[in-house]
Enzyme design. Structure first.
Site, mmCIF file in Angstrom:
data_model
loop_
_atom_site.group_PDB
_atom_site.id
_atom_site.type_symbol
_atom_site.label_atom_id
_atom_site.label_comp_id
_atom_site.label_asym_id
_atom_site.label_seq_id
_atom_site.Cartn_x
_atom_site.Cartn_y
_atom_site.Cartn_z
ATOM 1 N N LEU A 47 0.870 -1.174 0.000
ATOM 2 C CA LEU A 47 0.000 0.000 0.000
ATOM 3 C C LEU A 47 0.907 1.223 0.000
ATOM 4 O O LEU A 47 2.018 1.175 0.543
ATOM 5 C CB LEU A 47 -0.892 0.029 1.254
ATOM 6 N N ASP A 48 0.452 2.314 -0.587
ATOM 7 C CA ASP A 48 1.220 3.557 -0.545
ATOM 8 C C ASP A 48 1.419 4.000 0.901
ATOM 9 O O ASP A 48 0.604 3.677 1.778
ATOM 10 C CB ASP A 48 0.489 4.678 -1.299
#
Length: 324
Positions: free
Chosen positions: A90-91
């Site tokens: 995930l960012d």
């Protein structure tokens, strides 16, 4: 005049956790992730990823999830436990459901499920504007490009050695260039006659498909439910900003076509958030990995509630799902 103190306190609250996570000892970070464990069995450990914590290391990053996986495994099981393995990413600014595997074999199996699109992923995002139509599919390829930043980059070049009587430096100004994902559409409208014209395919572009549905709308914003069918880097952010014209609240990277600059918010949104436009650059990205369904034998349904700052923004903007 918008009162400054409440907004300042709110923004400080939003950034405090991510700053704290970079300062703590790795053992403390592992303990925080242990407390944020939402599910585990003999194959996987699922955490609720906090805002501002990167998955991988890099320049200027002291703490990341990858580095504390051996410590977290020992805390969850025992001192002889094999380090946990990353299955997806995930960012840094994205919160929510994140799956870790207890073994290399389990990690490879889960990565294959992601790659073959057998994992159902549902995200929530607060965006500017209202998508039209309110529900649909964005199917536009994505490619990486260079963009100019709003900041300047100063490079220091010393004078040639031996220049008499000086130890000064010469400052040369260069525009700061950053890499950013963008759309590479297969078709365009011809300006002369308005007909649809097929474009030459960019060989570096990747196919990208995102399903979306509006759950609520208010304050010149919307709450969207998103299902990325493919897994291209920054896919949701690019499709929302450039495909639908509805950038995610706090997404300062994907709010302008050809430059990196702070997001400009509608007056109504600023009023509801009790925020001045000059402070909008401090708003965090409002993108949350809400649900993930893993077909491991029988399907495992994993859900994480949005973080406190996300829920607070929903209340401030009067985005009520029940009224959607």
């Amino acid at each position: 005049q918008i009162p400054k103190d409440p907004a300042r306190r709110w923004l400080q609250e939003l950034t405090a956790l991510s700053q704290q996570l970079q300062r703590v000892h790795p053992n403390v970070l592992a303990k925080i992730l242990k407390q944020r464990t939402v599910y585990q069995n003999e194959q996987i450990v699922v955490i609720d990823k906090p805002y501002g914590l990167p998955v991988h290391g890099g320049p200027g990053i002291k703490n990341c999830i990858a580095d504390v996986l051996p410590i977290l495994a020992k805390m969850l099981e025992n001192m002889k436990a094999e380090p946990l393995h990353l299955c997806h990413r995930l960012d840094k600014e994205t919160t929510g459901v994140m799956v870790l595997a207890r073994s290399k074999e389990a990690a490879e199996n889960i990565r294959l499920l992601f790659k073959t699109r057998q994992v159902e992923k549902i995200y929530w995002a607060i965006v500017l504007g209202n998508p039209d139509p309110a529900e649909g599919i964005v199917e536009i390829p994505i490619v990486e490009k260079e963009v100019q930043s709003h900041q300047s980059h100063y490079k220091v070049s010393p004078f040639q050695p031996g220049t008499p009587g000086t130890n000064s430096c010469l400052f040369l100004t260069h525009p700061l260039v950053a890499l950013q994902m963008t759309l590479a559409p297969s078709y365009r409208l011809c300006p002369e006659d308005g007909k649809v014209v097929k474009m030459r395919k960019n060989r570096d572009a990747e196919s990208a498909v995102t399903r979306y549905r509006r759950l609520a709308g208010a304050s010149a914003c919307s709450l969207l439910e998103l299902q990325p069918i493919t897994g291209v880097k920054h896919q949701i952010r690019v499709h929302l900003a450039y495909g639908l014209g509805c950038p995610i609240l706090g997404d300062h990277k994907y709010s302008h076509w050809s430059k990196l600059a702070p997001q400009k918010l509608p007056e109504l949104t600023l009023r509801r958030l009790k925020l001045e436009q000059s402070k909008a650059r401090h708003l965090p990205l409002h993108l949350h990995a809400h649900r993930l369904c893993l077909p491991l034998g029988q399907p495992i349904d994993l859900v994480c509630k949005p973080p406190r700052f996300f829920q607070k923004t929903l209340r401030k903007l009067e985005l009520d799902i029940a009224k959607g």
